[in-house]
Enzyme design. Structure first.
Site, mmCIF file in Angstrom:
data_model
loop_
_atom_site.group_PDB
_atom_site.id
_atom_site.type_symbol
_atom_site.label_atom_id
_atom_site.label_comp_id
_atom_site.label_asym_id
_atom_site.label_seq_id
_atom_site.Cartn_x
_atom_site.Cartn_y
_atom_site.Cartn_z
ATOM 1 N N GLY A 35 -46.840 -10.783 -0.440
ATOM 2 C CA GLY A 35 -46.158 -9.580 0.010
ATOM 3 C C GLY A 35 -44.677 -9.677 -0.309
ATOM 4 N N GLN A 77 -35.759 -7.630 0.054
ATOM 5 C CA GLN A 77 -35.784 -9.004 -0.481
ATOM 6 C C GLN A 77 -35.332 -9.045 -1.942
ATOM 7 O OE1 GLN A 77 -39.976 -9.886 1.013
ATOM 8 N NE2 GLN A 77 -39.059 -11.923 1.026
ATOM 9 N N CYS A 123 -42.520 -17.312 3.396
ATOM 10 C CA CYS A 123 -41.795 -16.132 2.925
ATOM 11 C C CYS A 123 -41.146 -16.472 1.599
ATOM 12 C CB CYS A 123 -40.734 -15.753 3.958
ATOM 13 S SG CYS A 123 -39.748 -14.319 3.509
ATOM 14 N N LEU A 124 -41.194 -15.541 0.649
ATOM 15 C CA LEU A 124 -40.587 -15.812 -0.665
ATOM 16 C C LEU A 124 -39.075 -16.020 -0.559
ATOM 17 C CD1 LEU A 124 -42.628 -13.318 -2.881
ATOM 18 C CD2 LEU A 124 -42.674 -15.823 -3.014
ATOM 19 N N HIS A 133 -45.319 -8.779 8.742
ATOM 20 C CA HIS A 133 -44.213 -9.594 8.215
ATOM 21 C C HIS A 133 -43.320 -8.732 7.310
ATOM 22 C CE1 HIS A 133 -42.712 -13.521 6.307
ATOM 23 N NE2 HIS A 133 -42.304 -12.598 5.458
ATOM 24 N N GLU A 134 -43.954 -7.937 6.433
ATOM 25 C CA GLU A 134 -43.171 -7.120 5.488
ATOM 26 C C GLU A 134 -42.452 -5.975 6.209
ATOM 27 O OE1 GLU A 134 -42.706 -8.534 2.811
ATOM 28 O OE2 GLU A 134 -44.428 -9.885 2.917
ATOM 29 N N HIS A 162 -39.308 -7.174 7.674
ATOM 30 C CA HIS A 162 -38.222 -7.277 6.686
ATOM 31 C C HIS A 162 -37.418 -5.980 6.611
ATOM 32 C CE1 HIS A 162 -38.374 -11.115 4.621
ATOM 33 N NE2 HIS A 162 -39.677 -11.039 4.392
HETATM 34 ZN ZN ZN Z 1 -40.967 -12.510 3.864
#
Ligand code: ZN
Length: 200
Positions: free
Chosen positions: A50, A55, A98-99, A140-141, A144
């Site tokens: 995701g 991000q 998380c990326l 989670h997204e 963000h």
């Molecule tokens: Zn993340």
């Protein structure tokens, strides 16, 4: 405008864009589709499941997901525009990453089942019941988009376990900034509001 920034990349903690509260999108056009393609490319390149627009420095309520991280998996790739979590049920602790936090993983408590309301790329409203990994990634997204990171949802004990890793990332970030690789907070804020004005 986006095309003039071909080096779009996934921003790492503690980049201030990750704390930005994103604005709803008003239209889907070819420029936005181009941004979405770049986000998907970055998500797959990072083997993520995701990615939220802020991000990659885009202040829009937009997320992409593929819980199999496999672009050939039929029906697994999702683009959600202006997503809202409409219902929440249950509770579950599961490890998340998380990326924007490479190599940091920790358990996060979240509702187990949700209903996600959003628009798809065709501009149609979708209401999806989600559970398991889908529900987790979607939450989670969506976090963000409100500037909330998974580390904000850790228990004090779990936060303590990743504290050193976070401090290492903060040091690396200041180092990059000193070397002029990352603009100062004021410039980043100006860039985000410029992008907002262009599209919201
Ligand atoms: Zn993340």
């Amino acid at each position: 405008m986006f095309g003039s920034h071909p080096s779009v990349q996934i921003l790492k903690y503690p980049h201030p864009a990750l704390r930005h509260v994103s604005k709803p999108l008003l239209r889907v056009d070819s420029e936005l589709k181009g941004m979405i393609h770049q986000m998907l490319d970055l998500m797959y390149a990072g083997e993520g499941i995701g990615l939220a627009a802020n991000q990659v420095g885009l202040p829009y309520r937009l997320v992409v997901m593929n819980v199999r991280s496999d672009r050939t998996a039929p029906g697994e790739e999702h683009v959600f525009i202006n997503p809202v979590i409409a219902q929440r049920k249950g509770q579950e602790d599961k490890e998340e990453g998380c990326l924007s936090f490479p190599d940091i993983y920790a358990p996060v408590r979240r509702p187990e089942k949700i209903v996600l309301a959003a628009y798809n790329l065709a501009g149609e409203e979708v209401n999806l019941e989600m559970d398991g990994l889908y529900a987790r990634v979607a939450q989670h997204e969506c976090d963000h988009l409100d500037g909330i990171l998974f580390i904000d949802r850790l228990t004090p004990a779990n936060l303590l376990k990743v504290k050193q890793d976070l401090e290492d990332m903060e040091l690396a970030f200041s180092g990059e900034r000193r070397r002029g690789l990352i603009p100062d907070d004021r410039l980043i804020a100006a860039r985000l509001s410029q992008l907002e004005v262009a599209r919201t």
